[in-house]
Design a protein around this motif. Sequence first.
Motif, PDB file in Angstrom:
ATOM      1  N   GLY A   1       0.788  -1.232   0.000  1.00 36.27           N
ATOM      2  CA  GLY A   1       0.000   0.000   0.000  1.00 36.27           C
ATOM      3  C   GLY A   1       0.816   1.276   0.000  1.00 36.27           C
ATOM      4  N   VAL A   2       2.120   1.195  -0.169  1.00 36.57           N
ATOM      5  CA  VAL A   2       2.951   2.392  -0.178  1.00 36.57           C
ATOM      6  C   VAL A   2       3.389   2.658  -1.614  1.00 36.57           C
ATOM      7  N   ALA A   3       3.092   3.839  -2.091  1.00 38.33           N
ATOM      8  CA  ALA A   3       3.510   4.248  -3.434  1.00 38.33           C
ATOM      9  C   ALA A   3       4.467   5.426  -3.308  1.00 38.33           C
ATOM     10  N   CYS A   4       5.415   5.472  -4.197  1.00 42.25           N
ATOM     11  CA  CYS A   4       6.411   6.546  -4.206  1.00 42.25           C
ATOM     12  C   CYS A   4       5.756   7.853  -4.637  1.00 42.25           C
ATOM     13  N   PRO A   5       5.941   8.924  -3.865  1.00 42.69           N
ATOM     14  CA  PRO A   5       5.371  10.211  -4.266  1.00 42.69           C
ATOM     15  C   PRO A   5       6.112  10.838  -5.450  1.00 42.69           C
ATOM     16  N   GLY A   6       7.321  10.342  -5.740  1.00 44.78           N
ATOM     17  CA  GLY A   6       8.086  10.898  -6.854  1.00 44.78           C
ATOM     18  C   GLY A   6       7.664  10.356  -8.202  1.00 44.78           C
ATOM     19  N   CYS A   7       7.543   9.019  -8.302  1.00 41.62           N
ATOM     20  CA  CYS A   7       7.230   8.410  -9.592  1.00 41.62           C
ATOM     21  C   CYS A   7       5.924   7.616  -9.575  1.00 41.62           C
ATOM     22  N   GLY A   8       5.348   7.419  -8.407  1.00 37.29           N
ATOM     23  CA  GLY A   8       4.117   6.646  -8.292  1.00 37.29           C
ATOM     24  C   GLY A   8       4.350   5.150  -8.291  1.00 37.29           C
ATOM     25  N   GLY A   9       5.603   4.736  -8.320  1.00 36.88           N
ATOM     26  CA  GLY A   9       5.941   3.317  -8.345  1.00 36.88           C
ATOM     27  C   GLY A   9       5.560   2.613  -7.060  1.00 36.88           C
ATOM     28  N   VAL A  10       5.337   1.304  -7.173  1.00 33.44           N
ATOM     29  CA  VAL A  10       4.963   0.516  -5.993  1.00 33.44           C
ATOM     30  C   VAL A  10       6.053  -0.460  -5.577  1.00 33.44           C
ATOM     31  N   GLU A  11       7.169  -0.479  -6.304  1.00 38.35           N
ATOM     32  CA  GLU A  11       8.283  -1.327  -5.890  1.00 38.35           C
ATOM     33  C   GLU A  11       9.077  -0.555  -4.836  1.00 38.35           C
ATOM     34  N   VAL A  12       8.513  -0.548  -3.635  1.00 39.08           N
ATOM     35  CA  VAL A  12       9.016   0.266  -2.531  1.00 39.08           C
ATOM     36  C   VAL A  12       9.287  -0.653  -1.344  1.00 39.08           C
ATOM     37  N   ARG A  13      10.409  -0.424  -0.680  1.00 38.56           N
ATOM     38  CA  ARG A  13      10.752  -1.158   0.534  1.00 38.56           C
ATOM     39  C   ARG A  13      11.273  -0.173   1.566  1.00 38.56           C
ATOM     40  N   THR A  14      11.284  -0.576   2.807  1.00 45.92           N
ATOM     41  CA  THR A  14      11.896   0.283   3.817  1.00 45.92           C
ATOM     42  C   THR A  14      13.386   0.347   3.515  1.00 45.92           C
ATOM     43  N   VAL A  15      14.054   1.382   3.983  1.00 43.48           N
ATOM     44  CA  VAL A  15      15.493   1.486   3.717  1.00 43.48           C
ATOM     45  C   VAL A  15      16.244   0.327   4.350  1.00 43.48           C
ATOM     46  N   GLU A  16      15.757  -0.177   5.462  1.00 42.81           N
ATOM     47  CA  GLU A  16      16.399  -1.325   6.108  1.00 42.81           C
ATOM     48  C   GLU A  16      16.334  -2.545   5.196  1.00 42.81           C
ATOM     49  N   GLN A  17      15.191  -2.786   4.573  1.00 38.72           N
ATOM     50  CA  GLN A  17      15.053  -3.901   3.647  1.00 38.72           C
ATOM     51  C   GLN A  17      15.891  -3.670   2.395  1.00 38.72           C
ATOM     52  N   ALA A  18      15.939  -2.443   1.901  1.00 36.02           N
ATOM     53  CA  ALA A  18      16.720  -2.130   0.703  1.00 36.02           C
ATOM     54  C   ALA A  18      18.212  -2.341   0.956  1.00 36.02           C
ATOM     55  N   ARG A  19      18.689  -1.966   2.140  1.00 35.12           N
ATOM     56  CA  ARG A  19      20.099  -2.171   2.484  1.00 35.12           C
ATOM     57  C   ARG A  19      20.426  -3.643   2.607  1.00 35.12           C
ATOM     58  N   GLY A  20      19.443  -4.450   3.001  1.00 35.80           N
ATOM     59  CA  GLY A  20      19.671  -5.879   3.196  1.00 35.80           C
ATOM     60  C   GLY A  20      19.394  -6.711   1.964  1.00 35.80           C
ATOM     61  N   GLY A  21      19.175  -6.069   0.804  1.00 35.64           N
ATOM     62  CA  GLY A  21      18.876  -6.791  -0.433  1.00 35.64           C
ATOM     63  C   GLY A  21      20.037  -7.646  -0.886  1.00 35.64           C
ATOM     64  N   LYS A  22      19.880  -8.290  -2.034  1.00 39.41           N
ATOM     65  CA  LYS A  22      20.904  -9.201  -2.545  1.00 39.41           C
ATOM     66  C   LYS A  22      21.579  -8.622  -3.788  1.00 39.41           C
ATOM     67  N   GLY A  23      22.774  -9.111  -4.057  1.00 42.26           N
ATOM     68  CA  GLY A  23      23.469  -8.799  -5.290  1.00 42.26           C
ATOM     69  C   GLY A  23      24.074  -7.410  -5.345  1.00 42.26           C
ATOM     70  N   ALA A  24      24.265  -6.939  -6.578  1.00 46.26           N
ATOM     71  CA  ALA A  24      24.921  -5.655  -6.808  1.00 46.26           C
ATOM     72  C   ALA A  24      24.121  -4.499  -6.225  1.00 46.26           C
ATOM     73  N   MET A  25      22.788  -4.609  -6.238  1.00 47.09           N
ATOM     74  CA  MET A  25      21.943  -3.534  -5.713  1.00 47.09           C
ATOM     75  C   MET A  25      22.224  -3.331  -4.232  1.00 47.09           C
ATOM     76  N   ARG A  26      22.411  -4.412  -3.487  1.00 47.30           N
ATOM     77  CA  ARG A  26      22.688  -4.314  -2.056  1.00 47.30           C
ATOM     78  C   ARG A  26      24.009  -3.592  -1.819  1.00 47.30           C
ATOM     79  N   GLU A  27      25.045  -3.975  -2.574  1.00 42.99           N
ATOM     80  CA  GLU A  27      26.355  -3.351  -2.401  1.00 42.99           C
ATOM     81  C   GLU A  27      26.279  -1.852  -2.664  1.00 42.99           C
ATOM     82  N   ASP A  28      25.528  -1.471  -3.663  1.00 40.80           N
ATOM     83  CA  ASP A  28      25.384  -0.068  -4.015  1.00 40.80           C
ATOM     84  C   ASP A  28      24.639   0.702  -2.926  1.00 40.80           C
ATOM     85  N   LEU A  29      23.582   0.113  -2.392  1.00 42.49           N
ATOM     86  CA  LEU A  29      22.740   0.815  -1.426  1.00 42.49           C
ATOM     87  C   LEU A  29      23.255   0.730   0.002  1.00 42.49           C
ATOM     88  N   PHE A  30      24.065  -0.257   0.314  1.00 46.46           N
ATOM     89  CA  PHE A  30      24.480  -0.471   1.691  1.00 46.46           C
ATOM     90  C   PHE A  30      25.105   0.783   2.305  1.00 46.46           C
TER      91      PHE A  30
END
Length: 185
Positions: free
Chosen positions: A11-40
């Motif tokens: 139920g959370v949409a981005c106010p910038g682009c309206g996208g719904v692929e949104v996670r808390t920053v804690e979840q985004a930092r704990g992601g997998k692969g290259a995206m995690r390394e970039d965001l950590f």
Amino acid sequence: METERAGEAPGVACPGCGGVEVRTVEQARGGKGAMREDLFGRLAPGPDKGGDGCLHFAEGIVLTGLGVALAYTGVQQDKPLYTVGGAALALICLLGTFVVVRGDGREKAAAEAGAARANQLWQPAHYCYGCTSVFCPGGTPWQGVLTPEAFKKLVWTEADYADQLLPGDKAKDAKLPSGVLRELP
């Protein structure tokens, strides 16, 4: 009916682009692969200060020991240059060690003192994978859409450890829009 992906904030949409692929920053930092390394590092809630002082102390004592050994060699071989040079090296290394360890302690104390305030800004934040921005749903405790670097600068500045942003860190030069922060309780 919209399906909810694993880990997404429902139920959370981005106010910038309206996208719904949104996670808390804690979840985004704990992601997998290259995206995690970039965001950590880009979404870090504060500096990682754990045990640096002990390692720096050990390094300094080893270097001081080398100076003492050089001075001892100078005494044994009757070489005054080695004696004076070794004693000076030992003294400089010992003083330098205390300065570095003291600085480490101050940085660690600042990180611990600001952790609660940083957490107030960091915990409610969400990251949008669509436009790579950070925001708080509802605009509380801060409003607007920020780049990860501007978000990091906001959190670190409000927690009083922005001085620990390293040279070359894009967050150090990030611009914060005026009126982003609302008063925290």
